[in-house]
Structure formats: C-alpha cells, structure tokens
Design an enzyme around this catalytic site. Structure first.
Site, PDB file in Angstrom:
ATOM      1  N   MET A  82      43.374  27.778  29.908  1.00  0.00           N
ATOM      2  CA  MET A  82      44.887  27.939  29.221  1.00  0.00           C
ATOM      3  C   MET A  82      45.390  26.556  28.634  1.00  0.00           C
ATOM      4  SD  MET A  82      47.709  30.328  31.399  1.00  0.00           S
ATOM      5  CE  MET A  82      47.521  28.754  33.127  1.00  0.00           C
ATOM      6  N   GLY A  83      43.733  25.782  28.130  1.00  0.00           N
ATOM      7  CA  GLY A  83      43.680  24.437  27.202  1.00  0.00           C
ATOM      8  C   GLY A  83      45.161  23.689  27.596  1.00  0.00           C
ATOM      9  N   HIS A 132      41.801  18.734  31.254  1.00  0.00           N
ATOM     10  CA  HIS A 132      41.532  17.237  31.586  1.00  0.00           C
ATOM     11  C   HIS A 132      39.644  17.945  33.170  1.00  0.00           C
ATOM     12  CE1 HIS A 132      41.327  20.435  35.101  1.00  0.00           C
ATOM     13  NE2 HIS A 132      42.695  20.740  34.907  1.00  0.00           N
ATOM     14  N   HIS A 186      38.052  20.705  33.351  1.00  0.00           N
ATOM     15  CA  HIS A 186      37.579  21.706  32.084  1.00  0.00           C
ATOM     16  C   HIS A 186      36.481  21.301  31.549  1.00  0.00           C
ATOM     17  CE1 HIS A 186      42.341  22.976  31.884  1.00  0.00           C
ATOM     18  NE2 HIS A 186      41.287  23.796  32.253  1.00  0.00           N
ATOM     19  N   GLY A 189      36.476  27.292  37.274  1.00  0.00           N
ATOM     20  CA  GLY A 189      36.429  26.168  38.543  1.00  0.00           C
ATOM     21  C   GLY A 189      37.067  26.718  40.384  1.00  0.00           C
ATOM     22  N   ASP A 247      41.154  26.412  41.786  1.00  0.00           N
ATOM     23  CA  ASP A 247      41.369  28.449  42.095  1.00  0.00           C
ATOM     24  C   ASP A 247      40.737  29.655  42.793  1.00  0.00           C
ATOM     25  OD1 ASP A 247      43.812  27.885  40.000  1.00  0.00           O
ATOM     26  OD2 ASP A 247      42.424  26.817  38.701  1.00  0.00           O
ATOM     27  N   GLN A 305      41.181  32.771  42.162  1.00  0.00           N
ATOM     28  CA  GLN A 305      41.094  33.421  40.760  1.00  0.00           C
ATOM     29  C   GLN A 305      40.028  33.916  40.823  1.00  0.00           C
ATOM     30  OE1 GLN A 305      43.188  32.134  37.542  1.00  0.00           O
ATOM     31  NE2 GLN A 305      41.261  31.113  37.002  1.00  0.00           N
ATOM     32  N   VAL A 330      36.652  19.466  40.470  1.00  0.00           N
ATOM     33  CA  VAL A 330      36.901  18.525  39.847  1.00  0.00           C
ATOM     34  C   VAL A 330      37.710  17.216  40.503  1.00  0.00           C
ATOM     35  CG1 VAL A 330      36.852  15.417  37.756  1.00  0.00           C
ATOM     36  CG2 VAL A 330      35.743  17.997  37.990  1.00  0.00           C
ATOM     37  N   ARG A 375      48.910  20.438  36.457  1.00  0.00           N
ATOM     38  CA  ARG A 375      50.544  20.505  36.318  1.00  0.00           C
ATOM     39  C   ARG A 375      50.431  18.824  37.147  1.00  0.00           C
ATOM     40  NH1 ARG A 375      49.622  26.518  37.699  1.00  0.00           N
ATOM     41  NH2 ARG A 375      51.306  27.146  36.170  1.00  0.00           N
TER      42      ARG A 375
HETATM   43  O1  PAF Z   1      42.487  29.242  34.868  1.00  0.00           O
HETATM   44  C1  PAF Z   1      43.219  29.628  34.284  1.00  0.00           C
HETATM   45  O2  PAF Z   1      43.176  28.669  33.451  1.00  0.00           O
HETATM   46  C2  PAF Z   1      43.604  30.818  33.766  1.00  0.00           C
HETATM   47  O3  PAF Z   1      44.329  31.661  34.797  1.00  0.00           O
HETATM   48  C3  PAF Z   1      42.466  31.517  33.339  1.00  0.00           C
HETATM   49  C4  PAF Z   1      41.479  32.224  33.880  1.00  0.00           C
HETATM   50  C5  PAF Z   1      42.084  31.464  32.092  1.00  0.00           C
HETATM   51  C6  PAF Z   1      43.577  32.730  32.311  1.00  0.00           C
HETATM   52  O4  PAF Z   1      44.012  33.130  31.668  1.00  0.00           O
END
Ligand code: PAF
Length: 281
Positions: free
Chosen positions: A30-31, A34, A37, A147, A150, A153, A176, A187
């Site tokens: 989601m951009g 850091h 990513h 990562g 999460d 997820q 990380v 955040r």
């Molecule tokens: O972890 C995230 O940034 C988001 O949940 C993802 C996996 C890009 C889905 O929108």
C-alpha cells in the site's frame, strides 16, 4: 522504474515478458515504503527476472472510522526507493481501475478471517483477499512476497492461494525491525515522540513471553496475561488483543506447544500497532 496505471497496459507488458520465458516476482504493497518493504523487494529482485511492485491503498480493507483517508501516500519517496531497489514496474492503479462502478465480487477465507485482528476489524481480511486475488489474476506472477509482521494476512493469503488453485508460490519473509525492536510499519510515523519511545515494549514483552514458554509456562492464558500486564504497566499502550495460536491454522492453543504464535494488537493514542512472535516447542 516504469509506473503503469492501467490493467490493460500492465497485461500487455506481462504478455511480452512471458513470451521471453522470464520469471515474474511480485510484491503487493500500500506504498509508504520502509525497510521492511525494501527487504521484500531485494529478495524478489534476487530471485526473479522481473520485479513488479503494486502500490494501492485498498479502500475495501479499511473499516468505517479507520485511517483510509489519512493513510500515508508518498508517491515520490516510494518511487525513489523503488528505483534504488531496481524495481521494474510499479503498478499504481486508481480505485476506479480496481473497483469500477457496480463491482460485486469478493473473496472470503472464512474462519481464519474472524479471529485475532479480524475480530476487531470486521471485513478487513475480505478486503485483503479480494484485492490480492485480483492482483494475482492481473499480474500472474510466479512468486509473491509478504512480510511476517502481518502474520494473519500472510496465512490467510496462503490458504486462499491453496484453496483457489492460484498458480503462484508465496514467500513469507522475516519482520524487519528498528534497532530497538519495534517492527517496521507505515503507521509508526504517527506515534508521538513519547509513544515511539514506549513502543519497543511490545517486542520486549513478546520475547519475554517466548522465554517463559520455553521455561515451561504452558498455559496460553498466563502467557497472554503476562504480555498484557508487561505492556500496559510499562507504556501508555492499550492492548486490543493478545492471543496464543497455532502459527499455521491460527486456531487458539489449549497448551503452548508445537508451532506457536503469540500475536497482538496494541493501541497507542490513535495508532494501532500489531506484532507477533513465532516459535516451536
Ligand atoms: O500488507 C499490505 O500492505 C496490504 O494488506 C496488501 C497485502 C498490499 C493488500 O492490500
């Protein structure tokens, strides 16, 4: 790095890449990049011919009253980091591109989506599985990277890939952390100076809990209570949940044993942070 905004153009690019038998690695984001990513991009770069990163702040995974409007959007900085990490393509679709008018279809990995963060964020994981399901269909990568921070997820997406027969490999990579142990998150920037000073207590509490488990404390309730007390005594953070679950199925553990995960969410002011620790006993 080339920025592509339309599904049509991205598909045309992917067709040419596949015609040359090149492998595609994908990092959904989601951009607001850091170091977490960047580490996913670096691994993806090493392991694939073509590296595609998506940046899409997905409205469907934010609930009412959550931070969709204020979620950080840092296009310039992200582009700079993507260039540094030798990303080939940034897929940067608009909301209308991903969800045109009269959009009706959702993916739901039931049960796993209702526990832990799902209890406090109804609909969140349906939004995540739906958008990642769509991105995988659009990009058709050989492998995609997520990562471990999460963790829920990641495990839900792993299950979705298995259940819906996506022909893609999923790689879940280590969290990380900042030097003081705080897990990297977009955040973290919203924490006040004082909250940022306190937040490393989260990972300290998780490590202490793992130590207690290794020393023989096998009752999930005691472990969770220890984490809660530790954090709430030593910081202004308020625990949303702490849970001891099986690291793969996310089902609650009756006893701390096997492949364990202690996962939690803590609220500092308006900022919700999550973290987890995974270990085998
Ligand atoms: O972890 C995230 O940034 C988001 O949940 C993802 C996996 C890009 C889905 O929108």
């Amino acid at each position: 790095v080339r920025v592509i905004k339309s599904i049509y153009s991205l598909r045309r690019f992917i067709k040419t890449v596949k015609a040359k038998n090149k492998t595609i690695g994908f990092v959904p984001t989601m951009g607001s990049f850091h170091a977490g990513h960047a580490s996913l991009m670096r691994k993806c770069r090493r392991e694939n011919d073509i590296l595609i990163v998506s940046i899409f702040v997905n409205p469907k995974q934010f609930g009412n009253g959550e931070d969709y409007q204020t979620y950080p959007r840092e296009e310039k900085k992200d582009k700079y980091i993507a260039r540094e990490e030798k990303v080939d393509i940034i897929f940067y679709p608009s909301v209308e591109e991903m969800y045109p008018k009269r959009y009706l279809t959702y993916i739901d990995t039931v049960k796993m989506s209702d526990v832990l963060c799902g209890q406090c964020r109804p609909g969140h994981f349906q939004g995540v599985t739906t958008v990642v399901g769509k991105l995988l269909n659009i990009i058709t990568p050989d492998v995609f990277y997520l990562g471990r921070k999460d963790a829920q997820q990641a495990m839900i997406l792993k299950k979705m890939v298995e259940d819906l027969n996506y022909s893609v490999k999923i790689k879940i990579c280590p969290t990380v952390r900042e030097e003081d142990g705080l897990a990297m998150s977009s955040r973290n920037n919203y924490l006040t100076f004082q909250q940022r000073k306190e937040a490393p207590v989260i990972y300290k509490a998780l490590k202490q809990a793992r130590q207690k488990a290794r020393e023989g404390q096998y009752r999930p309730r005691n472990i969770a209570e220890g984490v809660r007390t530790n954090i709430e005594k030593n910081s202004s953070g308020r625990i949303e949940y702490v849970a001891c679950v099986d690291a793969n199925s996310l089902s609650p553990l009756k006893k701390i044993m096997g492949h364990c995960m202690i996962a939690l969410a803590v609220i500092f002011g308006k900022v919700r942070l999550i973290d987890n620790i995974i270990f085998k006993l």
